[in-house]
Design an enzyme around this catalytic site. Structure first.
Site: not given
Length: 245
Positions: A104-106, A108, A188
């Site tokens: 999961l990106d930073k 999220s 996104r």
């Protein structure tokens, strides 16, 4: 043979966290070959190691582990030394060495699975296996039926077109989306194509594993029932890297 720090050895053996290991060492409760250990010392792993009266050996190292973790915002899903303070492995500080299944990106939040069972990682992640991942998304302006329809039909990003997916409206500026692939920052990027900006993104499910009421930073081991269902869902799934598939 390569040496390893004693606190790391105790942690990866499932005895305690590294911090707890250092405390026990300081209190003289860890013996290496019959002598009190020192904080920071290194071992080969072939020594006789007694921790708080227990013969450590390789206890716990091979125990299968699968954790459901609620990743907070600002934590990165990586095992590298870069940004160590924000590394999910260090953040979790689990007694047995585990690593995240996917990312999961930073910015999220939500469900991340972490394991020491390498054979299930590609089975879960590989897009061709079409395993579901579910997200709750809030955007910066009201969502329209046209926007949701276009998301569900596939969007051109990263030199490809995303797979059709299930999208349902959950509020004026929010929706639920179920993906069967995991392109880099996919949701996104999909929203960006239609001039929407993601305000918050939370993963709530991976296959049959739900985030539930876990609070940010909390984790739990999956239940035996969840393990069995997951194993059934993964039957026939490829675990080959994409280039070999």
């Amino acid at each position: 043979m390569e040496e390893i720090r004693l606190n790391k050895f105790l942690s990866e053996s499932g005895i305690c966290s590294r911090r707890e290991a250092d405390r026990l060492i300081e209190e003289g409760k860890v013996l290496v070959n019959g002598k009190k250990a020192a904080v920071g010392m290194k071992i080969l792993g072939t020594e006789e190691i007694i921790c708080n009266g227990t013969d450590v050996g390789k206890k716990g190292k091979d125990r299968p582990v699968l954790l459901a973790v609620n990743k907070p915002r600002g934590i990165v899903c990586t095992t590298s030394g870069k940004d160590r303070a924000e590394n999910i492995v260090e953040f979790l500080d689990y007694p047995i060495r585990v690593y995240p299944i996917g990312r999961l990106d930073k910015d999220s939040t939500g469900l991340v699975l972490m394991t020491n069972q390498g054979d299930i990682v590609n089975k879960i992640l590989r897009g061709s296996n079409a395993h579901e991942k579910e997200y709750l998304v809030r955007v910066n302006k009201p969502v329209t039926d046209e926007f949701l329809t276009k998301l569900s039909q596939g969007v051109e990003i990263l030199d490809t077109v995303t797979k059709p997916c299930v999208v349902t409206k959950t509020g004026a500026c929010s929706f639920r989306i179920i993906l069967t692939q995991g392109l880099n920052r996919q949701i996104r990027r999909m929203c960006q194509v239609f001039d929407y900006r993601v305000v918050s993104l939370k993963r709530v499910r991976i296959m049959n594993i739900w985030l539930g009421d876990l609070q940010p930073g909390e984790y739990r081991e999956v239940t035996e029932r969840e393990w069995k269902k997951l194993s059934w869902l993964l039957e026939g799934s490829s675990n080959l890297p994409r280039r070999e598939e």
